[in-house]
Design a protein around this motif. Structure first.
Motif, PDB file in Angstrom:
ATOM      1  N   ILE A  28       0.838  -1.201  -0.169  1.00  0.00           N
ATOM      2  CA  ILE A  28      -0.057   0.017   0.003  1.00  0.00           C
ATOM      3  C   ILE A  28       0.931   0.970   0.114  1.00  0.00           C
ATOM      4  O   ILE A  28       1.699   1.412   1.053  1.00  0.00           O
ATOM      5  CB  ILE A  28      -1.032  -0.166   1.239  1.00  0.00           C
ATOM      6  N   THR A  29       0.489   2.314  -1.025  1.00  0.00           N
ATOM      7  CA  THR A  29       1.191   3.436  -1.162  1.00  0.00           C
ATOM      8  C   THR A  29       0.294   4.495  -0.478  1.00  0.00           C
ATOM      9  O   THR A  29       1.038   5.617  -0.577  1.00  0.00           O
ATOM     10  CB  THR A  29       1.658   3.759  -2.318  1.00  0.00           C
ATOM     11  N   ASP A  30      -0.569   4.334  -0.023  1.00  0.00           N
ATOM     12  CA  ASP A  30      -1.470   5.515   0.505  1.00  0.00           C
ATOM     13  C   ASP A  30      -0.734   6.167   1.628  1.00  0.00           C
ATOM     14  O   ASP A  30      -0.139   5.627   2.651  1.00  0.00           O
ATOM     15  CB  ASP A  30      -2.618   4.929   1.062  1.00  0.00           C
ATOM     16  N   PRO A  31      -0.364   7.466   1.599  1.00  0.00           N
ATOM     17  CA  PRO A  31       0.556   8.158   2.577  1.00  0.00           C
ATOM     18  C   PRO A  31       0.013   8.484   4.010  1.00  0.00           C
ATOM     19  O   PRO A  31       0.792   8.355   4.817  1.00  0.00           O
ATOM     20  CB  PRO A  31       0.714   9.540   1.972  1.00  0.00           C
ATOM     21  N   LEU A  32      -1.300   8.366   4.039  1.00  0.00           N
ATOM     22  CA  LEU A  32      -1.891   8.245   5.379  1.00  0.00           C
ATOM     23  C   LEU A  32      -1.960   6.869   5.977  1.00  0.00           C
ATOM     24  O   LEU A  32      -1.337   6.988   7.167  1.00  0.00           O
ATOM     25  CB  LEU A  32      -3.514   8.715   5.079  1.00  0.00           C
ATOM     26  N   MET A  33      -2.125   6.000   5.408  1.00  0.00           N
ATOM     27  CA  MET A  33      -2.087   4.689   6.096  1.00  0.00           C
ATOM     28  C   MET A  33      -0.530   4.207   6.401  1.00  0.00           C
ATOM     29  O   MET A  33       0.014   3.670   7.430  1.00  0.00           O
ATOM     30  CB  MET A  33      -2.485   3.483   5.033  1.00  0.00           C
TER      31      MET A  33
ATOM     32  N   ARG B 102      -5.864   1.088  27.582  1.00  0.00           N
ATOM     33  CA  ARG B 102      -5.536   1.909  26.911  1.00  0.00           C
ATOM     34  C   ARG B 102      -6.491   2.300  25.673  1.00  0.00           C
ATOM     35  O   ARG B 102      -6.801   1.353  24.742  1.00  0.00           O
ATOM     36  CB  ARG B 102      -4.046   1.711  26.101  1.00  0.00           C
ATOM     37  N   PRO B 103      -7.233   3.471  25.495  1.00  0.00           N
ATOM     38  CA  PRO B 103      -8.080   3.617  24.560  1.00  0.00           C
ATOM     39  C   PRO B 103      -7.546   3.632  23.151  1.00  0.00           C
ATOM     40  O   PRO B 103      -6.217   4.180  23.132  1.00  0.00           O
ATOM     41  CB  PRO B 103      -8.712   5.134  25.017  1.00  0.00           C
ATOM     42  N   ASP B 104      -8.155   3.069  22.224  1.00  0.00           N
ATOM     43  CA  ASP B 104      -7.766   3.185  20.747  1.00  0.00           C
ATOM     44  C   ASP B 104      -7.650   4.743  20.525  1.00  0.00           C
ATOM     45  O   ASP B 104      -8.352   5.491  20.512  1.00  0.00           O
ATOM     46  CB  ASP B 104      -8.490   2.443  19.843  1.00  0.00           C
ATOM     47  N   SER B 105      -6.498   5.012  19.524  1.00  0.00           N
ATOM     48  CA  SER B 105      -6.373   6.344  18.944  1.00  0.00           C
ATOM     49  C   SER B 105      -7.304   6.651  17.837  1.00  0.00           C
ATOM     50  O   SER B 105      -7.751   5.384  17.442  1.00  0.00           O
ATOM     51  CB  SER B 105      -4.768   6.432  18.389  1.00  0.00           C
ATOM     52  N   LEU B 106      -7.574   7.697  17.582  1.00  0.00           N
ATOM     53  CA  LEU B 106      -8.577   7.973  16.345  1.00  0.00           C
ATOM     54  C   LEU B 106      -8.011   7.349  15.129  1.00  0.00           C
ATOM     55  O   LEU B 106      -8.788   6.948  14.417  1.00  0.00           O
ATOM     56  CB  LEU B 106      -8.926   9.373  16.329  1.00  0.00           C
ATOM     57  N   ARG B 107      -6.744   7.727  15.019  1.00  0.00           N
ATOM     58  CA  ARG B 107      -6.063   7.335  13.777  1.00  0.00           C
ATOM     59  C   ARG B 107      -6.050   5.750  13.462  1.00  0.00           C
ATOM     60  O   ARG B 107      -6.387   5.248  12.530  1.00  0.00           O
ATOM     61  CB  ARG B 107      -4.611   7.702  13.661  1.00  0.00           C
ATOM     62  N   TYR B 108      -6.102   4.914  14.738  1.00  0.00           N
ATOM     63  CA  TYR B 108      -6.165   3.708  14.301  1.00  0.00           C
ATOM     64  C   TYR B 108      -7.602   3.018  13.913  1.00  0.00           C
ATOM     65  O   TYR B 108      -7.801   2.155  12.856  1.00  0.00           O
ATOM     66  CB  TYR B 108      -6.133   2.833  15.815  1.00  0.00           C
TER      67      TYR B 108
ATOM     68  N   ASP C 261     -17.082   3.093  16.669  1.00  0.00           N
ATOM     69  CA  ASP C 261     -16.825   4.651  16.780  1.00  0.00           C
ATOM     70  C   ASP C 261     -17.461   5.333  15.801  1.00  0.00           C
ATOM     71  O   ASP C 261     -17.235   4.841  14.624  1.00  0.00           O
ATOM     72  CB  ASP C 261     -15.372   4.748  16.660  1.00  0.00           C
ATOM     73  N   GLU C 262     -18.554   6.133  16.172  1.00  0.00           N
ATOM     74  CA  GLU C 262     -19.310   6.895  15.265  1.00  0.00           C
ATOM     75  C   GLU C 262     -18.618   7.823  14.296  1.00  0.00           C
ATOM     76  O   GLU C 262     -18.800   7.758  13.044  1.00  0.00           O
ATOM     77  CB  GLU C 262     -20.481   7.800  16.034  1.00  0.00           C
ATOM     78  N   ALA C 263     -17.525   8.385  14.723  1.00  0.00           N
ATOM     79  CA  ALA C 263     -16.787   9.252  13.885  1.00  0.00           C
ATOM     80  C   ALA C 263     -16.036   8.521  12.774  1.00  0.00           C
ATOM     81  O   ALA C 263     -15.803   8.787  11.556  1.00  0.00           O
ATOM     82  CB  ALA C 263     -15.772  10.223  14.530  1.00  0.00           C
ATOM     83  N   ALA C 264     -15.555   7.515  13.300  1.00  0.00           N
ATOM     84  CA  ALA C 264     -14.653   6.457  12.009  1.00  0.00           C
ATOM     85  C   ALA C 264     -15.637   5.967  11.162  1.00  0.00           C
ATOM     86  O   ALA C 264     -15.163   5.715   9.964  1.00  0.00           O
ATOM     87  CB  ALA C 264     -13.912   5.543  12.882  1.00  0.00           C
ATOM     88  N   THR C 265     -16.863   5.565  11.515  1.00  0.00           N
ATOM     89  CA  THR C 265     -17.750   5.283  10.717  1.00  0.00           C
ATOM     90  C   THR C 265     -18.187   6.042   9.605  1.00  0.00           C
ATOM     91  O   THR C 265     -18.447   5.853   8.458  1.00  0.00           O
ATOM     92  CB  THR C 265     -19.046   4.790  11.256  1.00  0.00           C
TER      93      THR C 265
END
Length: 491
Positions: free
Chosen positions: A68-73, A271-277, A310-314
């Motif tokens: 994967i080359t997606d820069p965010l991932m 430990r809460p999951d980070s939003l980025r995860y 997570d609603e925001a991630a959805t």
């Protein structure tokens, strides 16, 4: 020989080739710099040699697997992985983590700190601590020099047989896969059992030290036995069709008990999951649908029924699906709401700007990225996306300057060189454009294509002496590597 046939054998041959020819590290290594791998009783690789080996290994991974080359991932998995490295025995070292687009549940460690994680495994984890546990496990394979030990174990075999064994271990080959490689290379049947026994020893050590890394990095140490236990339960239900992770990382009751016993020495840590995860999982889930309309229905159903983690991630997953379906207005609406809560989240900013760009709103797309890039000047996802958008807006000079800097900071990023080639071409620098494209193909393991680009560059009129000499040197090195691959294939 067609390049596709070369690719078929690249991973089997790469380790043997790395020890017998010079990889092109930024086109700079001469033919006299071949590593001395030493005697079997001594250290096999210096740090520099192992790094060189890793770079070559990674090129052929890209040639044969959908990296994967997606820069965010890519940014997320590297930040997570390197935050764990800082709590390992290799503190201060730079590892490279990458995602492979495959539903397989697997991960592997290569030489020089190159660690691959299949997207299927990332989606299988149920917490960020579980994903961190897998990475910590693989990090330990590198820090404990398991690959060097593997070479020592294979030292009584021929070079090709030893390379096949190492390739099987590095790529996490199944017992069947290992046997297939061994048969292809003519290795002894005992090689398969040797690899399995060796792996069991490594796995225990990786578990033990990986749990220590988790604790020191403030993740839940219990995540490792929890993940193993879930894989163990899957083991019973899968029968003979096991996920790759279960074949390459055998999960037994004793191993689960051992890891649980080690984790119990540390206090439980929630430990809460980070939003980025959570956003990574949403993005991967969205990509798993072949048609964007299917993904849209999936995320809308989850939101309607309240069946989400997570609603925001959805909502983010829905915005990606809407963007893929060219529903730009609806995608923008979703992203605007998300950015009201987290205006500086990379995923939201980049996706919102891309939505503007695809909708034809180039000025808005660039303005949004420029504002964020000013706040976070070292963010590769922001800078490379901004460079891409400069090119699309006809601002090749701005793109070129930014991409040259990015290439110096991340010299192995294939996307940067591809964009640089486009920028140089737009500015009328034909030879440089082909040279950058040659580097892109080379890093992708596409040697024949790289060679062709260098030949085209050398035919551009008006080249000065220094550029001609550099291009000829690069061409010679690529040709040497192609010849070595053909030689091995013809044996």
């Amino acid at each position: 020989m067609p390049e596709a046939k070369l690719h078929h054998r690249l991973l089997i041959l790469v380790l043997g080739l790395c020890l017998n020819l010079t990889p092109l590290q930024a086109w700079s290594i001469s033919g006299d710099d071949l590593p001395d791998i030493g005697a079997a009783s001594g250290n096999l690789f210096t740090p520099a040699q192992e790094k060189q080996l890793g770079k070559t290994f990674m090129r052929y991974i890209r040639a044969t697997q959908p990296v994967i080359t997606d820069p965010l991932m890519d940014d997320y998995i590297n930040k997570l992985g390197n935050s764990l490295v800082e709590h390992s025995q290799e503190q201060g070292s730079k590892f490279t983590f990458f995602l492979v687009d495959s539903p397989q549940v697997n991960a592997y460690a290569g030489p020089g700190g190159y660690i691959g994680v299949y997207t299927g495994l990332a989606l299988t984890t149920q917490s960020e601590s579980e994903l961190a546990a897998v990475l910590a496990h693989e990090i330990t394979h590198v820090t404990q020099k398991h690959l060097q030990r593997a070479w020592y174990a294979a030292s009584n075999m021929s070079l090709v047989q030893g390379a096949a064994l190492l390739a099987a271990i590095i790529l996490g080959a199944t017992a069947g896969g290992d046997a297939a490689i061994a048969a292809t290379m003519g290795a002894q049947a005992a090689m398969q059992q040797q690899q399995i026994n060796f792996t069991r020893q490594n796995e225990k050590e990786a578990d033990r030290l990986g749990i220590n890394i988790l604790h020191d990095a403030d993740y839940d140490p219990h995540a490792m036995p929890t993940f193993f236990a879930r894989m163990g339960r899957a083991n019973k239900s899968y029968g003979t069709e096991l996920p790759e992770f279960l074949r390459t990382h055998p999960v037994t009751n004793s191993r689960i008990a051992d890891s649980l016993g080690r984790a119990e020495k540390f206090p439980y840590r929630q430990r809460p999951d980070s939003l980025r995860y959570l956003l990574l999982r949403a993005s991967l889930r969205q990509q798993s649908f072949e048609e964007p309309d299917e993904a849209i229905r999936h995320f809308r159903t989850l939101l309607k029924e309240g069946r989400y983690r997570d609603e925001a991630a959805t909502h983010y997953g829905l915005s990606l699906a809407l963007l893929r379906a060219d529903h730009y207005r609806e995608a923008s609406d979703e992203l605007n709401k998300l950015m009201q809560e987290h205006p500086d989240t990379l995923e939201y900013v980049v996706t919102a700007s891309r939505t503007h760009m695809e909708a034809g709103r180039k000025k808005q797309a660039i303005n949004l990225l420029e504002q964020s890039a000013h706040k976070f000047p070292l963010s590769y996802p922001l800078q490379v996306t901004l460079s891409e958008f400069y090119l699309r807006a006809g601002l090749a000079d701005k793109a070129y300057k930014k991409l040259k800097l990015l290439a110096s900071l991340q010299p192995e990023n294939t996307q940067t060189y591809k964009l640089l080639a486009q920028a140089a071409a737009a500015l009328g620098n034909k030879a440089e454009s082909h040279e950058f494209m040659a580097m892109h193909y080379y890093l992708m393991g596409a040697l024949e294509a790289s060679l062709m680009q260098l030949k085209i560059a050398l035919r551009v009129p008006g080249l000065d002496f220094y550029r001609t000499a550099r291009l000829e040197s690069q061409l010679k090195k690529v040709q040497l590597e192609i010849d070595e691959l053909k030689k091995e294939h013809d044996k």
